[in-house]
Design a protein around this motif. Structure first.
Motif, PDB file in Angstrom:
ATOM      1  N   THR A 170      21.104  47.187  21.925  1.00 60.73           N
ATOM      2  CA  THR A 170      22.291  47.621  22.656  1.00 60.73           C
ATOM      3  C   THR A 170      21.954  48.994  23.228  1.00 60.73           C
ATOM      4  O   THR A 170      21.744  49.943  22.471  1.00 60.73           O
ATOM      5  CB  THR A 170      23.513  47.696  21.738  1.00 60.73           C
ATOM      6  N   HIS A 222      18.211  42.451  18.771  1.00 68.71           N
ATOM      7  CA  HIS A 222      19.300  42.712  19.704  1.00 68.71           C
ATOM      8  C   HIS A 222      19.287  44.204  19.975  1.00 68.71           C
ATOM      9  O   HIS A 222      19.487  45.012  19.070  1.00 68.71           O
ATOM     10  CB  HIS A 222      20.640  42.300  19.093  1.00 68.71           C
ATOM     11  N   TYR A 258      22.505  52.282  25.852  1.00 70.18           N
ATOM     12  CA  TYR A 258      23.539  53.102  26.497  1.00 70.18           C
ATOM     13  C   TYR A 258      22.876  54.116  27.425  1.00 70.18           C
ATOM     14  O   TYR A 258      21.928  54.801  27.025  1.00 70.18           O
ATOM     15  CB  TYR A 258      24.358  53.856  25.441  1.00 70.18           C
ATOM     16  N   VAL A 267      31.448  49.356  21.262  1.00 70.39           N
ATOM     17  CA  VAL A 267      30.786  48.053  21.372  1.00 70.39           C
ATOM     18  C   VAL A 267      30.704  47.385  19.999  1.00 70.39           C
ATOM     19  O   VAL A 267      29.927  47.803  19.138  1.00 70.39           O
ATOM     20  CB  VAL A 267      29.372  48.198  21.982  1.00 70.39           C
ATOM     21  N   SER A 317      26.819  40.772  20.407  1.00 74.43           N
ATOM     22  CA  SER A 317      27.972  41.635  20.669  1.00 74.43           C
ATOM     23  C   SER A 317      29.123  40.754  21.146  1.00 74.43           C
ATOM     24  O   SER A 317      28.945  39.570  21.419  1.00 74.43           O
ATOM     25  CB  SER A 317      27.629  42.654  21.755  1.00 74.43           C
ATOM     26  N   TYR A 318      30.295  41.330  21.222  1.00 71.98           N
ATOM     27  CA  TYR A 318      31.418  40.608  21.811  1.00 71.98           C
ATOM     28  C   TYR A 318      32.417  41.633  22.322  1.00 71.98           C
ATOM     29  O   TYR A 318      32.410  42.789  21.890  1.00 71.98           O
ATOM     30  CB  TYR A 318      32.064  39.642  20.813  1.00 71.98           C
ATOM     31  N   ALA A 319      33.248  41.207  23.218  1.00 77.70           N
ATOM     32  CA  ALA A 319      34.325  42.069  23.725  1.00 77.70           C
ATOM     33  C   ALA A 319      33.813  43.419  24.220  1.00 77.70           C
ATOM     34  O   ALA A 319      34.500  44.432  24.079  1.00 77.70           O
ATOM     35  CB  ALA A 319      35.396  42.276  22.651  1.00 77.70           C
ATOM     36  N   VAL A 320      32.636  43.442  24.826  1.00 74.71           N
ATOM     37  CA  VAL A 320      32.117  44.713  25.333  1.00 74.71           C
ATOM     38  C   VAL A 320      33.011  45.286  26.428  1.00 74.71           C
ATOM     39  O   VAL A 320      33.228  46.504  26.479  1.00 74.71           O
ATOM     40  CB  VAL A 320      30.650  44.560  25.796  1.00 74.71           C
ATOM     41  N   PRO A 321      33.570  44.456  27.314  1.00 72.03           N
ATOM     42  CA  PRO A 321      34.472  45.033  28.325  1.00 72.03           C
ATOM     43  C   PRO A 321      35.703  45.710  27.723  1.00 72.03           C
ATOM     44  O   PRO A 321      36.282  46.595  28.354  1.00 72.03           O
ATOM     45  CB  PRO A 321      34.881  43.799  29.159  1.00 72.03           C
ATOM     46  N   GLY A 322      36.120  45.302  26.513  1.00 70.42           N
ATOM     47  CA  GLY A 322      37.289  45.953  25.913  1.00 70.42           C
ATOM     48  C   GLY A 322      37.774  45.199  24.687  1.00 70.42           C
ATOM     49  O   GLY A 322      38.035  43.999  24.770  1.00 70.42           O
ATOM     50  N   LEU A 379      22.578  44.838  27.152  1.00 69.88           N
ATOM     51  CA  LEU A 379      22.336  44.042  25.954  1.00 69.88           C
ATOM     52  C   LEU A 379      21.090  43.210  26.188  1.00 69.88           C
ATOM     53  O   LEU A 379      21.017  42.464  27.173  1.00 69.88           O
ATOM     54  CB  LEU A 379      23.538  43.123  25.697  1.00 69.88           C
ATOM     55  N   HIS A 408      27.501  37.949  26.785  1.00 69.92           N
ATOM     56  CA  HIS A 408      27.053  38.583  25.541  1.00 69.92           C
ATOM     57  C   HIS A 408      25.920  37.748  24.979  1.00 69.92           C
ATOM     58  O   HIS A 408      26.162  36.721  24.341  1.00 69.92           O
ATOM     59  CB  HIS A 408      28.209  38.631  24.539  1.00 69.92           C
ATOM     60  N   PRO A 409      24.681  38.144  25.185  1.00 71.04           N
ATOM     61  CA  PRO A 409      23.560  37.318  24.724  1.00 71.04           C
ATOM     62  C   PRO A 409      23.510  37.261  23.204  1.00 71.04           C
ATOM     63  O   PRO A 409      23.799  38.241  22.519  1.00 71.04           O
ATOM     64  CB  PRO A 409      22.332  38.042  25.281  1.00 71.04           C
ATOM     65  N   HIS A 432      26.727  45.606  31.352  1.00 68.17           N
ATOM     66  CA  HIS A 432      28.163  45.914  31.309  1.00 68.17           C
ATOM     67  C   HIS A 432      28.418  47.369  31.705  1.00 68.17           C
ATOM     68  O   HIS A 432      27.560  48.233  31.495  1.00 68.17           O
ATOM     69  CB  HIS A 432      28.708  45.719  29.878  1.00 68.17           C
ATOM     70  N   ARG A 433      29.616  47.586  32.238  1.00 64.96           N
ATOM     71  CA  ARG A 433      30.130  48.949  32.453  1.00 64.96           C
ATOM     72  C   ARG A 433      31.552  48.943  31.909  1.00 64.96           C
ATOM     73  O   ARG A 433      32.501  48.730  32.665  1.00 64.96           O
ATOM     74  CB  ARG A 433      30.149  49.310  33.936  1.00 64.96           C
ATOM     75  N   PRO A 434      31.699  49.181  30.583  1.00 65.43           N
ATOM     76  CA  PRO A 434      33.032  49.026  29.973  1.00 65.43           C
ATOM     77  C   PRO A 434      34.089  49.879  30.677  1.00 65.43           C
ATOM     78  O   PRO A 434      33.858  51.065  30.958  1.00 65.43           O
ATOM     79  CB  PRO A 434      32.813  49.495  28.536  1.00 65.43           C
ATOM     80  N   GLN A 435      35.227  49.247  30.933  1.00 67.74           N
ATOM     81  CA  GLN A 435      36.357  49.914  31.593  1.00 67.74           C
ATOM     82  C   GLN A 435      35.955  50.612  32.901  1.00 67.74           C
ATOM     83  O   GLN A 435      36.601  51.579  33.325  1.00 67.74           O
ATOM     84  CB  GLN A 435      37.016  50.948  30.664  1.00 67.74           C
ATOM     85  N   HIS A 467      29.880  44.213  17.372  1.00 64.50           N
ATOM     86  CA  HIS A 467      28.898  43.134  17.222  1.00 64.50           C
ATOM     87  C   HIS A 467      29.261  42.283  16.004  1.00 64.50           C
ATOM     88  O   HIS A 467      29.803  42.792  15.021  1.00 64.50           O
ATOM     89  CB  HIS A 467      27.495  43.686  16.999  1.00 64.50           C
TER      90      HIS A 467
END
Lengths: 342, 342, 342, 342
Positions: free
Chosen positions: C244, C242, C246, B231, B202-207, C305, C277-278, C294-297, B233
């Motif tokens: 992901t 992988h 939620y 999310v 994955s990438y940019a999960v925070p935003g 992940l 990001h693993p 993660h906890r986006p925003q 990937h």
């Protein structure tokens, strides 16, 4: 509109033929047969064809192929030779994408393909469908033996050297690399993703079925028996053939000019500028063969690089090119796709 | 013939635009600019275009884009906003494939894109080019903000659920997977073959920058602010987006019928039969978005699967679809390619 | 030295088990059986094992497994349940890498696996071999049901959230992606290289066999029935999973600390720094599970992940970890391989 | 314990060296330098090394390499030649994985590498680290020029033919294929995933830097100048080299026996049974070179197939093999990894 039938459309050459024919402006696809998938919608097996082809696979025993103007065989070796006779006699033109009619020496064919030929008398009638060599004969052909994937790339690569008689014809080497679709859409362990991905290997080094086909073609041009070492390799990519060809020069002439001149009027053979390295992706999904010529360190070894898409110029695209020629259409009609890059 | 210019054609959306336009029957490609490659033949940079495009890249400062009927921006973010004003004023239509005009809230755009907007007054003029939502406005648009790759797949997937108001709009989840071409043709370590092949992350999960774009689009449809977890990937494939969308159903209706009806007249949105699993390769090289709908174990979670080719429906193909609409052409003209499978 | 036998070593979990055991300092590999390949040298089938393993595959009917201290079953589902009883009675310890003994509810197992259970009375005896949950029971186990690949990655990912009771346990979502080796070394069309390469798709969205296994494991921890939406995808890579995950948070606590504390003493679970990001390649060929939270925003959705190598921590490596525990060896012995990157 | 330093550990040979050394029982890794990443933890750059290596990259100007027993240079060409002198004079042994000390003819080196040699006087001191040829000299070497990846596979493949003097030494051909990691961990467009995946091409056909290295090695063995055509290709896989070698036989002897005898006592060279086709994955992650020999159709062309992992036997593994020899350790110590398959 040409009324077209396809025998055996569930393999990779089949689906590629469908992709091309679905967009061909002069083709009306009438019937496509499959013993195994009879009754299934074509676009159920190949969702890429949804909204493009609405036919179902027909049972071969019930399909009326005689009403077609042209039938393509996209079958395993050994099928076309069983069914060609009756179509041929009915005046239906035939393009066989399998190997059944490629080798003029039937005994040789039987040795390499491990079966008796069911229709040896039609072998002589068959025209080898490499337009860059046989265009005139293809025009009036009733039965086309469509070349194999390796033979197309290798012959187009060696052709100018052989015609010009400037290399030692006893010591030709073809080191060839194929994408995995060349092995067909058959359930086998050695072409599973985890076996073929991130891996490179040769195969059939002692002898591959395309060897006699290439030797026949090049020997015809040379007007004598040529000697060829042919080593195929399996490459972790879906489509594409890269032939790296080696020949010992016996005369010093400008190879770049030789190739450029030879292919100047060929719509699908593209001679790259001097110093180029053709990539298989530069022909992906297209009917092009791109060729570059080298003489490393100015020595006496010519290195010819020839790339094709094995499913297009090496199979379905060349078959449609042959169709266009046979039916008096512009040779490039319906096979002008721009390669998909990246 | 539409006289077309392209600004910045050396990236992946650029070469894809060239592939499509080279085959478009109503387009005359007049000029293509590149600061870095000015003077180089287009087909030297992209040998896939040999025998198809003979233009050279022009120096942007010397290119006369004002004579074009339409200019595509296939540039990095931040370029189109510098140049759009003068073209706009000259009456040249604009389709911007970058993100410069996608977000109506300029402050929000500046936050996510990390720069000041050079042309905020044109943001209001821009029409968001998702034909399945905005077809009528696109028809008369002068400036199109062409949607991002993720936003196209995600919005088309969620659209019927949102319009029907049958899901909890505060808890939408979009788990998306992209091929590596989505990262662009930039020299960077993390998208090198040895980094990205045989690997998934994955990438940019925070935003991610596409989050505000998707939220804006879905909120417009919902007529209220929606809540989305997004999310992305990176997947070891060249092209393709697969969006796996989750929503909690608040009403029980037949999802299959809902989707089939919503997209019945959409030429490029293909709702698969119940129980299907769309593959990215089923749209490779084509402008289709294929969608399947599921309710696992009959529970209250809707799972929507939506696939596109990120460079076609997610970029260049959609841009040409917008062009067709803007110029009164049949919407599918020149973008009817059959997907390349295998 | 532990005398070890392997039943069915011709699949991917089999060859991975051989790779690991060939280097394990306390294992003496006595016998490996294969009905199909009996008599063939192991290193003829798997040349990677040349100079490492000199055994031949034995005919299952002639192999004397009772003299082993431990037998691994690396067989398709339905085989171990036929043979486990006699080994169990003979005092031979068993680690079953198939699914035969994983589900305590035999009727549920029979529903998902489509066959009658041949040995239901041993199901109760079997210990589910997830050391991070069941280490104490594994120590004295006679029969280990080694977890599936998805269940390992998903359970280790959700575990701390469930134990801490801080999420809505009715609305868990696991969007999982697997490399193609997870489908096994079986000749099938859909996992051929040309089908699976450069392609991404989901499968079994209506219901996958690992769903009941994961639900059983998480429900045991939660001490109540949990609700899970589980969507697996096929990714064009050889190895790797992988997950992901939620979950909707019902309490606000520091997730990073929660995870770091929970796994502080686990040798094979690696909690990455906040914001990570693993990548699947970061565990390739190793027994690690790497996890990021993660906890986006800053919203109420936790995104976890979790990556593993499906053939190691998801199969053979975890099996050897269980062996080490059962035989009183250091838990990491022989499975300390550094991941292969790139 | 050998106190080891690494200069430049951020590339692919660097991380591979770290993978191997982290598991080597006689090595104490003291320092690793990187100008660019100084201060960063090694396992932050390479998460595969988490829980394995706790060092940080040191600033080269502050690192005290003189206290090491051995320093590896895993640097771009042109770095080791700057720093080797002072280490050499301080009695620190050196293994240079770059090309700085490989070519004895300094003028030739300068021509191919495009720079002046900073330390020509040490070139004569350097021992070319191909143990199968130079084991005795390596034992007492102070400075090892570790062979390049192609040169290792090609020389080991041709070696028995040259030693036996049974081929035309003026017409050797090496058609070689490399995985993309051979191009290094540098941000460049042509090795991006979307460029290199699903694609095959040759490169540097007019002349590649490994040509003089291979010619020097083979000429030394032949005791006369050999003639070689060397054509490298880029293959869409991460690791692996496959060399397909062609030579014209001048005498008829049993090639299989020749090769088996020559390498009978070599721990890392594995001559496959007659008729074999070695796969690159059969050596993935290991220090093996596997070789098969063919004479297609019993003709006078010998076809030799030689595979290695370019990062192991072609770089870091061979470097550690050299270290073992230099320090009197068992030659295979710490490099006995079983290849990772699939």
């Amino acid at each position: 509109m040409i009324k077209v039938g396809i025998v055996g459309g569930t393999g990779y050459t089949g689906v590629e033929l469908l992709r091309i024919l679905a967009q061909h402006p002069k083709v009306k696809l009438k019937v496509i047969t499959s013993r195994q998938e009879a009754g299934m919608a074509v676009d159920e097996l190949f969702p890429s064809l949804r909204k493009k082809i609405t036919l179902k696979f027909s049972d071969p025993s019930k399909a009326d192929l005689n009403k077609c103007d042209l039938v393509f065989f996209a079958t395993p070796n050994g099928v076309a030779m069983q069914q060609a006779r009756s179509l041929f006699d009915a005046g239906v033109k035939i393009i066989d994408l399998s190997a059944d009619f490629r080798i003029k020496d039937v005994a040789e064919w039987e040795k390499w393909y491990g079966m008796s030929h069911a229709c040896p008398e039609l072998v002589a009638e068959a025209i080898y469908g490499l337009p860059e060599v046989n265009r005139a004969s293809i025009k009036n052909a009733k039965l086309i033996a469509n070349p194999g994937c390796y033979p197309t790339a290798v012959q187009l690569g060696f052709l100018p050297l052989i015609e010009a008689k400037i290399v030692d014809m006893n010591q030709l080497i073809a080191d060839t690399k194929s994408g995995v679709s060349g092995a067909g859409r058959k359930a086998e362990v050695h072409t599973l993703f985890p076996e073929a991905a991130d891996n490179f290997k040769s195969y059939a080094v002692p002898g591959h079925r395309h060897l006699p086909e290439i030797k026949q073609g090049l020997s015809n041009i040379a007007r004598k028996q040529i000697g060829l070492t042919f080593v195929p390799h399996l490459t972790p990519m879906i489509r594409g053939i890269h032939a790296t060809l080696y020949a010992t020069l016996t005369k010093q002439i400008d190879l770049q000019t030789l190739y450029a001149d030879r292919y100047a009027n060929e719509p699908f053979v593209d001679v790259l500028p001097a110093g180029s390295h053709p990539e298989t992706r530069s022909v992906r999904g297209s009917n092009f063969c791109r060729i570059a010529v080298h003489r490393p360190q100015g020595g006496n070894i010519a290195v010819i690089l020839s790339v094709t898409d094995n499913l297009v110029k090496g199979a379905a695209g060349q078959a449609v090119q042959n169709m266009n020629i046979m039916f008096g259409l512009p040779e490039t009609l319906g096979i002008e796709h721009v390669p998909l890059l990246p």
